[in-house]
Motif scaffolding. Structure first.
Motif, PDB file in Angstrom:
ATOM      1  N   ASN A 160       0.802  -1.221   0.000  1.00  0.00           N
ATOM      2  CA  ASN A 160       0.000   0.000   0.000  1.00  0.00           C
ATOM      3  C   ASN A 160       0.835   1.272   0.000  1.00  0.00           C
ATOM      4  N   ASP A 161       2.078   1.176   0.458  1.00  0.00           N
ATOM      5  CA  ASP A 161       2.939   2.358   0.492  1.00  0.00           C
ATOM      6  C   ASP A 161       3.822   2.454  -0.755  1.00  0.00           C
ATOM      7  N   HIS A 162       3.518   1.649  -1.779  1.00  0.00           N
ATOM      8  CA  HIS A 162       4.247   1.688  -3.041  1.00  0.00           C
ATOM      9  C   HIS A 162       3.347   2.276  -4.132  1.00  0.00           C
ATOM     10  N   THR A 163       3.947   3.052  -5.020  1.00  0.00           N
ATOM     11  CA  THR A 163       3.225   3.586  -6.172  1.00  0.00           C
ATOM     12  C   THR A 163       3.316   2.600  -7.327  1.00  0.00           C
ATOM     13  N   LEU A 164       2.174   2.234  -7.888  1.00  0.00           N
ATOM     14  CA  LEU A 164       2.134   1.253  -8.971  1.00  0.00           C
ATOM     15  C   LEU A 164       2.318   1.947 -10.320  1.00  0.00           C
ATOM     16  N   ILE A 165       3.329   1.521 -11.066  1.00  0.00           N
ATOM     17  CA  ILE A 165       3.581   2.013 -12.420  1.00  0.00           C
ATOM     18  C   ILE A 165       3.482   0.830 -13.367  1.00  0.00           C
ATOM     19  N   THR A 166       2.555   0.892 -14.319  1.00  0.00           N
ATOM     20  CA  THR A 166       2.310  -0.230 -15.224  1.00  0.00           C
ATOM     21  C   THR A 166       2.668   0.135 -16.654  1.00  0.00           C
ATOM     22  N   LYS A 168      -9.015  -4.032 -14.525  1.00  0.00           N
ATOM     23  CA  LYS A 168      -9.904  -3.411 -13.539  1.00  0.00           C
ATOM     24  C   LYS A 168      -9.212  -3.323 -12.180  1.00  0.00           C
ATOM     25  N   LEU A 169      -8.471  -4.377 -11.839  1.00  0.00           N
ATOM     26  CA  LEU A 169      -7.750  -4.387 -10.564  1.00  0.00           C
ATOM     27  C   LEU A 169      -6.692  -3.283 -10.526  1.00  0.00           C
ATOM     28  N   MET A 170      -5.984  -3.103 -11.628  1.00  0.00           N
ATOM     29  CA  MET A 170      -4.975  -2.043 -11.684  1.00  0.00           C
ATOM     30  C   MET A 170      -5.613  -0.668 -11.555  1.00  0.00           C
ATOM     31  N   GLU A 171      -6.773  -0.500 -12.182  1.00  0.00           N
ATOM     32  CA  GLU A 171      -7.479   0.784 -12.093  1.00  0.00           C
ATOM     33  C   GLU A 171      -7.899   1.077 -10.660  1.00  0.00           C
ATOM     34  N   LYS A 172      -8.333   0.044  -9.939  1.00  0.00           N
ATOM     35  CA  LYS A 172      -8.711   0.216  -8.540  1.00  0.00           C
ATOM     36  C   LYS A 172      -7.507   0.582  -7.669  1.00  0.00           C
ATOM     37  N   GLY A 219      -2.893   3.318  -9.674  1.00  0.00           N
ATOM     38  CA  GLY A 219      -1.525   3.513 -10.125  1.00  0.00           C
ATOM     39  C   GLY A 219      -1.492   4.306 -11.414  1.00  0.00           C
ATOM     40  N   ARG A 220      -0.330   4.350 -12.019  1.00  0.00           N
ATOM     41  CA  ARG A 220      -0.161   5.075 -13.277  1.00  0.00           C
ATOM     42  C   ARG A 220       0.192   4.088 -14.374  1.00  0.00           C
ATOM     43  N   THR A 221      -0.438   4.231 -15.512  1.00  0.00           N
ATOM     44  CA  THR A 221      -0.148   3.382 -16.667  1.00  0.00           C
ATOM     45  C   THR A 221       0.567   4.211 -17.720  1.00  0.00           C
TER      46      THR A 221
END
Length: 227
Positions: free
Chosen positions: A155-161, A196-200, A203-205
């Protein structure tokens, strides 16, 4: 400089031990002998300069002369969909370590074709890449059953896809002053549920360019944007 690896439990206050393949490589291949200087990392942030006191076929005993500790960096975690081709998967692991990943999480995507994974071999590749790139932190290679499991607990990480269908934009670079999850999908792409999971996850794509890249190439392209 040749850098060797020994786990933290093999390090004492004034001495450390090398065993197994590391010791055999030092003695039989590189011809290290008693009295020679040697550099060893524990994979947990410390590097030791030492002198060989005992040189056996399968074990070295080293007296510690100097210890250098590296502050733990912000976490760059690679989350990677499983690859069917073993060599390409191993290439991706190797380059991820060289480019500074502190942890590597493989996941069985909805579109993954590969089932069995030799985690012991992949961890050995991570050790080799750590030594080659003169890093002092050994990434842990893990396997999760789904994308949801792979990103859980960060939760403390920013998701970059990296996503091939994302609209192309000017290349973006990310400063590693905070924790990141770098996500690269499997060869078959993400499923609708995974998207959908990534959108929830909010994060940033990002796009990696006009052309479709192989997964292992996308790993290198994405991780090279972190500095």
């Amino acid at each position: 400089m040749n850098l060797f690896y020994t786990p933290p439990e093999q390090v004492q206050e004034k001495t450390l031990n090398l065993s197994g393949d590391e010791a055999r490589h030092a003695v039989k291949v590189l011809r290290f002998k008693v009295g020679d200087a040697i550099f060893v990392t524990d994979g947990a942030g410390s590097r030791y300069e030492g002198r060989i006191e005992v040189a056996g076929k399968n074990k070295l005993q080293v007296s510690i002369l100097h210890k250098h500790s590296t502050p733990k960096p912000a976490e760059l975690v690679l989350v990677l969909g499983l690859l069917k081709n073993r060599q390409r998967l191993e290439f991706a692991i190797e380059k991820a370590v060289e480019l500074g990943c502190i942890k590597i999480i493989l996941f069985k995507s909805d579109h993954s074709e590969r089932g069995k994974v030799n985690l012991e071999r992949l961890q050995a590749i991570a050790v080799s890449a750590m030594k080659q790139s003169l890093r002092n932190y050994l990434p842990d290679v893990q396997l999760r059953d789904s994308l949801g499991d792979a990103i859980k607990g960060f939760n403390d990480h920013t998701l970059i896809t990296a996503h091939e269908k994302q609209k192309k934009e000017a290349p973006t670079f990310f400063e590693l002053n905070k924790n990141h999850l770098a996500l690269v999908g499997p060869e078959g792409g993400f499923s609708d549920d995974e998207i959908k999971l990534m959108e929830k996850s909010k994060g940033r794509t990002i796009s990696l360019g006009d052309y479709r890249l192989r997964t292992e190439t996308a790993v290198v392209a994405l991780l090279s944007r972190f500095y």
